[in-house]
Design a protein around this motif. Structure first.
Motif, PDB file in Angstrom:
ATOM      1  N   GLU A 115       0.827  -1.203   0.000  1.00  0.00           N
ATOM      2  CA  GLU A 115       0.000   0.000   0.000  1.00  0.00           C
ATOM      3  C   GLU A 115       0.868   1.262   0.000  1.00  0.00           C
ATOM      4  O   GLU A 115       1.970   1.271   0.532  1.00  0.00           O
ATOM      5  N   LEU A 116       0.355   2.330  -0.612  1.00  0.00           N
ATOM      6  CA  LEU A 116       0.999   3.640  -0.523  1.00  0.00           C
ATOM      7  C   LEU A 116       0.124   4.537   0.350  1.00  0.00           C
ATOM      8  O   LEU A 116      -1.029   4.822   0.000  1.00  0.00           O
ATOM      9  N   VAL A 117       0.680   4.956   1.475  1.00  0.00           N
ATOM     10  CA  VAL A 117      -0.030   5.818   2.424  1.00  0.00           C
ATOM     11  C   VAL A 117       0.661   7.171   2.483  1.00  0.00           C
ATOM     12  O   VAL A 117       1.887   7.246   2.592  1.00  0.00           O
ATOM     13  N   CYS A 118      -0.122   8.240   2.386  1.00  0.00           N
ATOM     14  CA  CYS A 118       0.406   9.600   2.524  1.00  0.00           C
ATOM     15  C   CYS A 118       0.087  10.139   3.907  1.00  0.00           C
ATOM     16  O   CYS A 118      -1.054  10.030   4.383  1.00  0.00           O
ATOM     17  N   LEU A 119       1.111  10.721   4.549  1.00  0.00           N
ATOM     18  CA  LEU A 119       0.927  11.484   5.781  1.00  0.00           C
ATOM     19  C   LEU A 119       0.778  12.936   5.366  1.00  0.00           C
ATOM     20  O   LEU A 119       1.724  13.556   4.900  1.00  0.00           O
ATOM     21  N   LEU A 163       9.506   1.545   1.613  1.00  0.00           N
ATOM     22  CA  LEU A 163      10.030   2.775   1.017  1.00  0.00           C
ATOM     23  C   LEU A 163       9.431   3.964   1.763  1.00  0.00           C
ATOM     24  O   LEU A 163       8.211   4.055   1.925  1.00  0.00           O
ATOM     25  N   LEU A 164      10.301   4.882   2.208  1.00  0.00           N
ATOM     26  CA  LEU A 164       9.878   6.087   2.917  1.00  0.00           C
ATOM     27  C   LEU A 164      10.234   7.304   2.072  1.00  0.00           C
ATOM     28  O   LEU A 164      11.377   7.431   1.612  1.00  0.00           O
ATOM     29  N   LEU A 165       9.277   8.189   1.869  1.00  0.00           N
ATOM     30  CA  LEU A 165       9.455   9.367   1.023  1.00  0.00           C
ATOM     31  C   LEU A 165       9.145  10.620   1.836  1.00  0.00           C
ATOM     32  O   LEU A 165       8.028  10.786   2.319  1.00  0.00           O
ATOM     33  N   ASP A 166      10.131  11.509   1.966  1.00  0.00           N
ATOM     34  CA  ASP A 166       9.962  12.735   2.752  1.00  0.00           C
ATOM     35  C   ASP A 166       9.840  13.930   1.809  1.00  0.00           C
ATOM     36  O   ASP A 166      10.836  14.510   1.392  1.00  0.00           O
ATOM     37  N   GLU A 167       8.604  14.276   1.433  1.00  0.00           N
ATOM     38  CA  GLU A 167       8.308  15.387   0.520  1.00  0.00           C
ATOM     39  C   GLU A 167       9.226  15.366  -0.706  1.00  0.00           C
ATOM     40  O   GLU A 167       9.895  16.359  -1.006  1.00  0.00           O
ATOM     41  N   PRO A 168       9.265  14.271  -1.447  1.00  0.00           N
ATOM     42  CA  PRO A 168      10.256  14.121  -2.511  1.00  0.00           C
ATOM     43  C   PRO A 168      10.029  15.034  -3.708  1.00  0.00           C
ATOM     44  O   PRO A 168      10.921  15.215  -4.530  1.00  0.00           O
ATOM     45  N   MET A 169       8.822  15.620  -3.836  1.00  0.00           N
ATOM     46  CA  MET A 169       8.513  16.445  -5.015  1.00  0.00           C
ATOM     47  C   MET A 169       8.571  17.940  -4.730  1.00  0.00           C
ATOM     48  O   MET A 169       8.357  18.744  -5.631  1.00  0.00           O
ATOM     49  N   ILE A 199       5.790  -2.365  -3.556  1.00  0.00           N
ATOM     50  CA  ILE A 199       6.531  -2.058  -2.328  1.00  0.00           C
ATOM     51  C   ILE A 199       5.693  -1.174  -1.402  1.00  0.00           C
ATOM     52  O   ILE A 199       5.105  -0.174  -1.830  1.00  0.00           O
ATOM     53  N   THR A 200       5.614  -1.540  -0.148  1.00  0.00           N
ATOM     54  CA  THR A 200       4.915  -0.753   0.861  1.00  0.00           C
ATOM     55  C   THR A 200       5.596   0.605   0.991  1.00  0.00           C
ATOM     56  O   THR A 200       6.815   0.676   1.150  1.00  0.00           O
ATOM     57  N   THR A 201       4.796   1.680   0.919  1.00  0.00           N
ATOM     58  CA  THR A 201       5.377   3.017   0.855  1.00  0.00           C
ATOM     59  C   THR A 201       4.636   3.970   1.781  1.00  0.00           C
ATOM     60  O   THR A 201       3.395   3.981   1.816  1.00  0.00           O
ATOM     61  N   VAL A 202       5.404   4.772   2.511  1.00  0.00           N
ATOM     62  CA  VAL A 202       4.846   5.849   3.331  1.00  0.00           C
ATOM     63  C   VAL A 202       5.472   7.152   2.860  1.00  0.00           C
ATOM     64  O   VAL A 202       6.696   7.275   2.805  1.00  0.00           O
ATOM     65  N   MET A 203       4.624   8.112   2.510  1.00  0.00           N
ATOM     66  CA  MET A 203       5.091   9.361   1.935  1.00  0.00           C
ATOM     67  C   MET A 203       4.565  10.542   2.740  1.00  0.00           C
ATOM     68  O   MET A 203       3.379  10.614   3.054  1.00  0.00           O
ATOM     69  N   VAL A 204       5.447  11.462   3.072  1.00  0.00           N
ATOM     70  CA  VAL A 204       5.083  12.702   3.756  1.00  0.00           C
ATOM     71  C   VAL A 204       4.868  13.791   2.717  1.00  0.00           C
ATOM     72  O   VAL A 204       5.675  13.964   1.805  1.00  0.00           O
ATOM     73  N   MET A 224      -3.835  13.177  -3.016  1.00  0.00           N
ATOM     74  CA  MET A 224      -5.015  12.681  -3.730  1.00  0.00           C
ATOM     75  C   MET A 224      -4.616  11.864  -4.958  1.00  0.00           C
ATOM     76  O   MET A 224      -5.240  10.861  -5.290  1.00  0.00           O
ATOM     77  N   LEU A 225      -3.576  12.294  -5.642  1.00  0.00           N
ATOM     78  CA  LEU A 225      -3.141  11.637  -6.869  1.00  0.00           C
ATOM     79  C   LEU A 225      -2.502  10.282  -6.601  1.00  0.00           C
ATOM     80  O   LEU A 225      -2.701   9.327  -7.355  1.00  0.00           O
ATOM     81  N   MET A 226      -1.753  10.162  -5.502  1.00  0.00           N
ATOM     82  CA  MET A 226      -0.892   9.000  -5.314  1.00  0.00           C
ATOM     83  C   MET A 226      -1.385   7.974  -4.305  1.00  0.00           C
ATOM     84  O   MET A 226      -1.099   6.785  -4.444  1.00  0.00           O
ATOM     85  N   ALA A 227      -2.104   8.386  -3.283  1.00  0.00           N
ATOM     86  CA  ALA A 227      -2.295   7.524  -2.114  1.00  0.00           C
ATOM     87  C   ALA A 227      -3.406   6.497  -2.289  1.00  0.00           C
ATOM     88  O   ALA A 227      -4.435   6.764  -2.914  1.00  0.00           O
ATOM     89  N   ASP A 228      -3.194   5.320  -1.706  1.00  0.00           N
ATOM     90  CA  ASP A 228      -4.288   4.380  -1.462  1.00  0.00           C
ATOM     91  C   ASP A 228      -5.112   4.867  -0.283  1.00  0.00           C
ATOM     92  O   ASP A 228      -6.337   4.815  -0.307  1.00  0.00           O
ATOM     93  N   ARG A 229      -4.394   5.318   0.761  1.00  0.00           N
ATOM     94  CA  ARG A 229      -5.060   5.938   1.910  1.00  0.00           C
ATOM     95  C   ARG A 229      -4.238   7.141   2.375  1.00  0.00           C
ATOM     96  O   ARG A 229      -3.029   7.201   2.162  1.00  0.00           O
ATOM     97  N   ILE A 230      -4.945   8.079   3.009  1.00  0.00           N
ATOM     98  CA  ILE A 230      -4.321   9.306   3.509  1.00  0.00           C
ATOM     99  C   ILE A 230      -4.567   9.395   5.007  1.00  0.00           C
ATOM    100  O   ILE A 230      -5.698   9.204   5.471  1.00  0.00           O
ATOM    101  N   ALA A 231      -3.506   9.694   5.775  1.00  0.00           N
ATOM    102  CA  ALA A 231      -3.642  10.014   7.188  1.00  0.00           C
ATOM    103  C   ALA A 231      -3.495  11.524   7.326  1.00  0.00           C
ATOM    104  O   ALA A 231      -2.408  12.060   7.106  1.00  0.00           O
TER     105      ALA A 231
END
Length: 346
Positions: free
Chosen positions: A32-36, A155-161, A185-190, A198-205
């Motif tokens: 899953e890709l989750v956005c914080l 995979l952890l992404l810290d505001e990569p864009m 790959i399981t991914t958590v993105m800040v 909205m564009l990327m996440a399966d779920r948003i926290a």
């Protein structure tokens, strides 16, 4: 590529008197890709750093699959991380940057893995270039390839864009999402950018003041915000203070019918601008006369600002596609607030 589920249980973190994280619990499914998502200072980056072991939480547990990693150092947690700044070594070639985390493998193994990663991120043939010879978007791809090269389970992404312009950012968001899905790959993105989430996440926290206000799919976050903060932070909205009048909500001189809910004594009604209906049939519920105040052209839509005749001094926003604008040619404008579109917050 192997994946891992992630469980956070009652995570607390304070910096002196400041409570950065206040009992955060989340489950992230494998693949899953989750956005914080949240404003600056809400605790989302601190939470990511706790997952990575770069900060030690004051309380709570972190599990990768069934493995408790709460007290493990970063190098023992098996993740790849992509920072906001990319953190590439300027004096190393692209190939050397990507292969940096593969030390201990044979030269042939490293060369083959670097080639595989460059193919994966669309930079084949760039092995001997240096970061300074690449665009920002290309540097971001190299940093992503470096994070993925050791085949991490997380995979952890810290505001990569955040360092990229809007057009490049949107394009790379789509590419990164497709890549993440293909690898599983399981991914958590800040991010603080709701469009990215909205564009990327399966779920948003959605995080505010160190707490998760809502954890749901992008559609649920937008269409059914759980709290006033979520409603205000994600997208545009209309807020109408009301008092109960029998089964109706009275807003100024207006009596609004609601759907499936009995209003509390007082509170606020919320609806999205695109839910407002302009010049509908005269049989619509919650139909009122209005005065146009402003039209803002936003490319694929127009944002309209109205004042309801029965609610002077209060602005109501609506959005229409440009091709729907001719319906405003009528001398009298009527606005409907469909009962299903009105959400009650106390």
């Amino acid at each position: 590529m192997a994946t891992v589920s992630l469980q956070l249980r009652d995570i607390h973190k304070a910096f002196g008197a400041f409570q950065a994280l206040d009992g955060v619990s989340l489950d992230v499914s494998a693949g899953e890709l989750v956005c914080l998502l949240g404003p600056s200072g809400c605790g989302k980056t601190t939470l990511l750093r706790c997952i990575a072991g770069l900060e030690r939480q004051d309380g709570g547990k972190i599990f990768f699959g069934d493995r408790d990693v709460s007290a493990l150092p970063p190098q023992a947690r098996d993740y790849g991380i992509l920072f906001q700044s990319y953190a590439l070594f300027p004096n190393l070639t692209v190939a050397q940057n990507i292969g940096y985390g593969l030390a201990g493998n044979s030269r042939e193994t490293i060369r083959a893995r670097v080639a595989e990663m460059l193919e994966l991120v669309g930079l084949k043939g760039s092995e001997q270039k240096y970061p300074g010879q690449l665009s920002g978007g290309q540097q971001q791809r190299v940093a992503l390839a470096r994070a993925l090269a050791p085949a991490p389970k997380l995979l952890l992404l810290d505001e990569p864009m955040s360092a990229l312009d809007a057009r490049v950012r949107e394009h790379l968001c789509g590419e990164l999402r497709r890549l993440q899905k293909s690898l599983g790959i399981t991914t958590v993105m800040v991010t603080h950018n709701q469009d990215e989430a909205m564009l990327m996440a399966d779920r948003i926290a959605v995080i505010n003041h160190g707490r998760v206000e809502q954890y749901a799919t992008p559609q649920e976050i937008y269409r059914a915000p759980a709290t006033p903060f979520v409603a205000e932070f994600v997208g545009q909205g209309n807020w109408l203070p009301y008092e109960r009048d029998g089964e109706h909500a009275r807003v100024g001189a207006l009596n609004l019918r609601l759907h499936g809910v009995r209003p509390a004594e007082r509170g606020r009604l919320f609806c999205r601008p695109e839910a407002v209906v302009i010049n509908p049939s005269m049989h619509e519920d919650n139909l009122f006369s209005a005065q146009m105040r402003e039209i803002t052209y936003l490319g694929n839509r127009c944002r309209l600002s109205f004042e309801l005749d029965a609610l002077p001094g209060h602005t109501l926003l609506a959005e229409l596609a440009p091709e729907a604008m001719p319906r405003l040619a009528a001398p009298d404008i009527w606005v409907a607030l469909p009962p299903r579109s009105l959400q009650v917050f106390v």
